[in-house]
Write a protein that holds these residues in place. Structure first.
Motif, PDB file in Angstrom:
ATOM      1  N   GLU A  81      -3.237  15.375  -8.463  1.00  0.00           N
ATOM      2  CA  GLU A  81      -3.588  16.457  -7.536  1.00  0.00           C
ATOM      3  C   GLU A  81      -2.855  17.752  -7.892  1.00  0.00           C
ATOM      4  OE1 GLU A  81      -4.582  13.826  -3.521  1.00  0.00           O
ATOM      5  OE2 GLU A  81      -2.592  14.691  -3.814  1.00  0.00           O
ATOM      6  N   VAL A  82      -1.598  17.621  -8.308  1.00  0.00           N
ATOM      7  CA  VAL A  82      -0.829  18.804  -8.713  1.00  0.00           C
ATOM      8  C   VAL A  82      -1.445  19.435  -9.955  1.00  0.00           C
ATOM      9  CG1 VAL A  82       1.404  19.594  -9.591  1.00  0.00           C
ATOM     10  CG2 VAL A  82       1.315  17.982  -7.682  1.00  0.00           C
ATOM     11  N   VAL A  83      -1.830  18.596 -10.921  1.00  0.00           N
ATOM     12  CA  VAL A  83      -2.453  19.099 -12.148  1.00  0.00           C
ATOM     13  C   VAL A  83      -3.760  19.819 -11.822  1.00  0.00           C
ATOM     14  CG1 VAL A  83      -3.602  18.412 -14.298  1.00  0.00           C
ATOM     15  CG2 VAL A  83      -1.405  17.398 -13.671  1.00  0.00           C
ATOM     16  N   LEU A  84      -4.587  19.212 -10.985  1.00  0.00           N
ATOM     17  CA  LEU A  84      -5.872  19.820 -10.633  1.00  0.00           C
ATOM     18  C   LEU A  84      -5.671  21.151  -9.927  1.00  0.00           C
ATOM     19  CD1 LEU A  84      -7.869  16.689  -9.400  1.00  0.00           C
ATOM     20  CD2 LEU A  84      -8.115  17.884 -11.570  1.00  0.00           C
ATOM     21  N   ALA A  85      -4.697  21.206  -9.009  1.00  0.00           N
ATOM     22  CA  ALA A  85      -4.443  22.445  -8.288  1.00  0.00           C
ATOM     23  C   ALA A  85      -3.960  23.541  -9.231  1.00  0.00           C
ATOM     24  CB  ALA A  85      -3.427  22.203  -7.181  1.00  0.00           C
ATOM     25  N   ALA A  86      -3.079  23.191 -10.165  1.00  0.00           N
ATOM     26  CA  ALA A  86      -2.556  24.180 -11.108  1.00  0.00           C
ATOM     27  C   ALA A  86      -3.661  24.697 -12.028  1.00  0.00           C
ATOM     28  CB  ALA A  86      -1.425  23.572 -11.929  1.00  0.00           C
ATOM     29  N   ASP A  87      -4.488  23.785 -12.531  1.00  0.00           N
ATOM     30  CA  ASP A  87      -5.573  24.210 -13.427  1.00  0.00           C
ATOM     31  C   ASP A  87      -6.613  25.040 -12.682  1.00  0.00           C
ATOM     32  OD1 ASP A  87      -4.313  22.942 -15.464  1.00  0.00           O
ATOM     33  OD2 ASP A  87      -6.002  21.673 -16.040  1.00  0.00           O
ATOM     34  N   ARG A  88      -6.853  24.688 -11.422  1.00  0.00           N
ATOM     35  CA  ARG A  88      -7.808  25.474 -10.627  1.00  0.00           C
ATOM     36  C   ARG A  88      -7.279  26.894 -10.419  1.00  0.00           C
ATOM     37  NH1 ARG A  88      -8.317  22.107  -6.896  1.00  0.00           N
ATOM     38  NH2 ARG A  88     -10.282  21.133  -7.520  1.00  0.00           N
ATOM     39  N   ALA A  89      -5.970  26.996 -10.157  1.00  0.00           N
ATOM     40  CA  ALA A  89      -5.373  28.315  -9.953  1.00  0.00           C
ATOM     41  C   ALA A  89      -5.412  29.154 -11.228  1.00  0.00           C
ATOM     42  CB  ALA A  89      -3.932  28.164  -9.467  1.00  0.00           C
ATOM     43  N   ALA A 143       0.835  -1.204   0.000  1.00  0.00           N
ATOM     44  CA  ALA A 143       0.000   0.000   0.000  1.00  0.00           C
ATOM     45  C   ALA A 143       0.869   1.254   0.000  1.00  0.00           C
ATOM     46  CB  ALA A 143      -0.938  -0.007   1.207  1.00  0.00           C
ATOM     47  N   ALA A 144       1.967   1.210   0.756  1.00  0.00           N
ATOM     48  CA  ALA A 144       2.883   2.360   0.797  1.00  0.00           C
ATOM     49  C   ALA A 144       3.569   2.553  -0.554  1.00  0.00           C
ATOM     50  CB  ALA A 144       3.923   2.146   1.895  1.00  0.00           C
ATOM     51  N   VAL A 145       3.885   1.445  -1.233  1.00  0.00           N
ATOM     52  CA  VAL A 145       4.501   1.539  -2.561  1.00  0.00           C
ATOM     53  C   VAL A 145       3.554   2.231  -3.537  1.00  0.00           C
ATOM     54  CG1 VAL A 145       5.302   0.211  -4.556  1.00  0.00           C
ATOM     55  CG2 VAL A 145       5.995  -0.453  -2.261  1.00  0.00           C
ATOM     56  N   PHE A 146       2.281   1.814  -3.520  1.00  0.00           N
ATOM     57  CA  PHE A 146       1.338   2.430  -4.451  1.00  0.00           C
ATOM     58  C   PHE A 146       1.131   3.902  -4.128  1.00  0.00           C
ATOM     59  CE2 PHE A 146      -2.995   3.571  -5.810  1.00  0.00           C
ATOM     60  CZ  PHE A 146      -2.832   3.375  -7.169  1.00  0.00           C
ATOM     61  N   GLU A 147       1.095   4.223  -2.849  1.00  0.00           N
ATOM     62  CA  GLU A 147       0.931   5.632  -2.480  1.00  0.00           C
ATOM     63  C   GLU A 147       2.093   6.461  -3.005  1.00  0.00           C
ATOM     64  OE1 GLU A 147       0.196   8.429   1.482  1.00  0.00           O
ATOM     65  OE2 GLU A 147       0.442   6.270   1.673  1.00  0.00           O
ATOM     66  N   ARG A 148       3.309   5.895  -2.990  1.00  0.00           N
ATOM     67  CA  ARG A 148       4.487   6.626  -3.449  1.00  0.00           C
ATOM     68  C   ARG A 148       4.518   6.734  -4.987  1.00  0.00           C
ATOM     69  NH1 ARG A 148       9.802   7.242  -1.808  1.00  0.00           N
ATOM     70  NH2 ARG A 148       8.840   7.711   0.200  1.00  0.00           N
ATOM     71  N   TYR A 149       4.155   5.656  -5.684  1.00  0.00           N
ATOM     72  CA  TYR A 149       4.365   5.618  -7.125  1.00  0.00           C
ATOM     73  C   TYR A 149       3.085   5.751  -7.948  1.00  0.00           C
ATOM     74  CZ  TYR A 149       9.131   4.156  -6.085  1.00  0.00           C
ATOM     75  OH  TYR A 149      10.426   4.112  -5.632  1.00  0.00           O
ATOM     76  N   SER A 150       1.951   5.872  -7.317  1.00  0.00           N
ATOM     77  CA  SER A 150       0.707   6.015  -8.068  1.00  0.00           C
ATOM     78  C   SER A 150       0.607   7.421  -8.651  1.00  0.00           C
ATOM     79  CB  SER A 150      -0.496   5.762  -7.154  1.00  0.00           C
ATOM     80  OG  SER A 150      -0.797   6.912  -6.385  1.00  0.00           O
ATOM     81  N   PRO A 151      -0.281   7.613  -9.626  1.00  0.00           N
ATOM     82  CA  PRO A 151      -0.423   8.949 -10.230  1.00  0.00           C
ATOM     83  C   PRO A 151      -1.281   9.905  -9.416  1.00  0.00           C
ATOM     84  CG  PRO A 151      -1.903   7.399 -11.305  1.00  0.00           C
ATOM     85  CD  PRO A 151      -1.077   6.596 -10.329  1.00  0.00           C
ATOM     86  N   ILE A 152      -1.795   9.481  -8.260  1.00  0.00           N
ATOM     87  CA  ILE A 152      -2.733  10.330  -7.529  1.00  0.00           C
ATOM     88  C   ILE A 152      -2.110  11.674  -7.167  1.00  0.00           C
ATOM     89  CG2 ILE A 152      -4.096  10.550  -5.417  1.00  0.00           C
ATOM     90  CD1 ILE A 152      -4.578   7.588  -5.463  1.00  0.00           C
ATOM     91  N   PHE A 153      -0.880  11.649  -6.631  1.00  0.00           N
ATOM     92  CA  PHE A 153      -0.236  12.903  -6.246  1.00  0.00           C
ATOM     93  C   PHE A 153      -0.043  13.802  -7.462  1.00  0.00           C
ATOM     94  CE2 PHE A 153       3.695  15.386  -5.857  1.00  0.00           C
ATOM     95  CZ  PHE A 153       3.360  16.194  -4.789  1.00  0.00           C
ATOM     96  N   ASP A 154       0.429  13.242  -8.578  1.00  0.00           N
ATOM     97  CA  ASP A 154       0.655  14.040  -9.776  1.00  0.00           C
ATOM     98  C   ASP A 154      -0.645  14.647 -10.297  1.00  0.00           C
ATOM     99  OD1 ASP A 154       3.393  13.368  -9.799  1.00  0.00           O
ATOM    100  OD2 ASP A 154       2.955  11.485 -10.795  1.00  0.00           O
ATOM    101  N   ARG A 179      -8.077  16.879 -20.334  1.00  0.00           N
ATOM    102  CA  ARG A 179      -6.952  16.517 -21.204  1.00  0.00           C
ATOM    103  C   ARG A 179      -5.634  16.514 -20.427  1.00  0.00           C
ATOM    104  NH1 ARG A 179     -10.582  19.196 -24.524  1.00  0.00           N
ATOM    105  NH2 ARG A 179     -11.053  18.052 -26.463  1.00  0.00           N
ATOM    106  N   HIS A 180      -5.474  17.482 -19.539  1.00  0.00           N
ATOM    107  CA  HIS A 180      -4.247  17.521 -18.737  1.00  0.00           C
ATOM    108  C   HIS A 180      -4.133  16.278 -17.846  1.00  0.00           C
ATOM    109  CE1 HIS A 180      -3.803  22.195 -19.004  1.00  0.00           C
ATOM    110  NE2 HIS A 180      -3.442  21.579 -20.113  1.00  0.00           N
ATOM    111  N   VAL A 181      -5.233  15.893 -17.214  1.00  0.00           N
ATOM    112  CA  VAL A 181      -5.208  14.725 -16.330  1.00  0.00           C
ATOM    113  C   VAL A 181      -4.968  13.449 -17.138  1.00  0.00           C
ATOM    114  CG1 VAL A 181      -6.550  13.327 -14.715  1.00  0.00           C
ATOM    115  CG2 VAL A 181      -6.650  15.812 -14.581  1.00  0.00           C
ATOM    116  N   TYR A 182      -5.561  13.358 -18.318  1.00  0.00           N
ATOM    117  CA  TYR A 182      -5.338  12.172 -19.149  1.00  0.00           C
ATOM    118  C   TYR A 182      -3.863  12.043 -19.537  1.00  0.00           C
ATOM    119  CZ  TYR A 182     -10.116  10.519 -19.896  1.00  0.00           C
ATOM    120  OH  TYR A 182     -11.353   9.963 -19.732  1.00  0.00           O
ATOM    121  N   ARG A 183      -3.251  13.149 -19.861  1.00  0.00           N
ATOM    122  CA  ARG A 183      -1.824  13.083 -20.211  1.00  0.00           C
ATOM    123  C   ARG A 183      -0.982  12.668 -19.001  1.00  0.00           C
ATOM    124  NH1 ARG A 183      -3.522  16.897 -24.014  1.00  0.00           N
ATOM    125  NH2 ARG A 183      -2.579  16.587 -26.075  1.00  0.00           N
TER     126      ARG A 183
END
Length: 286
Positions: A139-147, A126-137, A157-161
């Motif tokens: 979240e960064v995309v969503l925050a940047a687009d929201r800003a 579970a810790a491995v997936f938390e570290r290497y999953s795309p969820i964090f990335d 499209r940004h999230v799909y990429r």
């Protein structure tokens, strides 16, 4: 006058101390940097204070001496080494063969250390997936687009990429996890991953989709179904691309002429928007 306990380049570490450190590390199943000074002293047959005195007051000289002898003393914490080792094994062989013994061997640590840090194999995965999953990335995309006040189609499209990048980068933890969930959805490893990561998934992507529903831009569908509609088709395509490429590489089949990855992301984004948008996509109006 400098302190007599300050390590410096003038400290010459005897070869027998380096050898004692290597033996102590082998016995502990760890890297030299992770072996306590007292264990190295015991292996050398001297006291801890005597060892430190011969090292000039710090073990730093011992680590440098090991490097000079062509031996990597390590230094990364066991927790970090275990995460990296597990991710590499999952990418290479799948979740099933990423046993604690195999992970400990690659991480150059003991199985007992893994139990101490993570408790169980499932918790480690579970810790491995938390570290290497795309969820964090994502979240960064969503925050940047929201800003930047990006519109919904642009963010899709940004999230799909970003998802496509997560599937392609090494170690390929996300594809291995999806394959495991399809083959053994009830496995303890998958249940542990879902238990740890589902709240974060719904708290980021789920919140984004809920905001779009509230704004009247997409249909008011259950969030789990929207998530499936959003990620499912693209995830299957990305896995198919990998399988197709691997088969073609081994001459098992005729190469399939797949579209460029960015183009594929745009096509899947357009399909998702047509399926869930309350109004037609303005970019497609004539």
């Amino acid at each position: 006058m400098s302190s007599s306990t300050s390590p410096g380049p003038e400290v010459e570490v005897p070869a027998e101390l380096v050898q004692a450190a290597v033996r102590a590390a082998d016995q502990a199943g760890r890297q030299i940097a992770d072996v306590p000074v007292v264990a190295i002293a015991a292996e050398a047959g001297i006291s801890r204070s005597t060892l430190l005195r011969r090292l000039g007051g710090s073990r730093r000289a011992l680590d440098e001496a090991a490097r000079s002898a062509g031996i990597d003393p390590g230094g990364r914490p066991v927790k970090e080494r275990a995460l990296a080792a597990a991710a590499e094994l999952i990418s290479e062989t799948g979740i099933g063969l990423a046993t604690l013994d195999a992970i400990a061997s690659r991480a150059n640590c003991s199985v007992d250390s893994l139990f101490t840090i993570y408790g169980t194999r499932d918790e480690l995965l579970a810790a491995v997936f938390e570290r290497y999953s795309p969820i964090f990335d994502i979240e960064v995309v969503l925050a940047a687009d929201r800003a930047e006040h990006a519109d919904f189609p642009t963010t899709v499209r940004h999230v799909y990429r970003q998802l496509a990048h997560a599937f392609s980068r090494e170690p390929r933890v996300t594809p291995a996890l999806i394959a495991e969930s399809l083959a053994r959805p009830g496995s303890p490893a998958i249940r542990s991953v879902v238990r740890h990561n589902a709240p974060r998934l719904f708290g980021s992507i789920g919140r984004w989709l809920t905001e779009e529903i509230d704004a009247g831009r997409i249909r008011d569908l259950p969030i789990p179904l929207l998530l499936h509609q959003f990620a499912g088709p693209l995830s299957f395509h990305l896995m198919f691309r990998q399988v197709s490429a691997a088969a073609a590489e081994h001459h098992d089949t005729i190469p399939i002429d797949l579209p460029d990855l960015d183009q594929a992301c745009d096509l899947f984004a357009e399909t998702f928007l047509r399926a869930v948008a309350v109004e037609p996509n303005p970019q497609k109006q004539t």
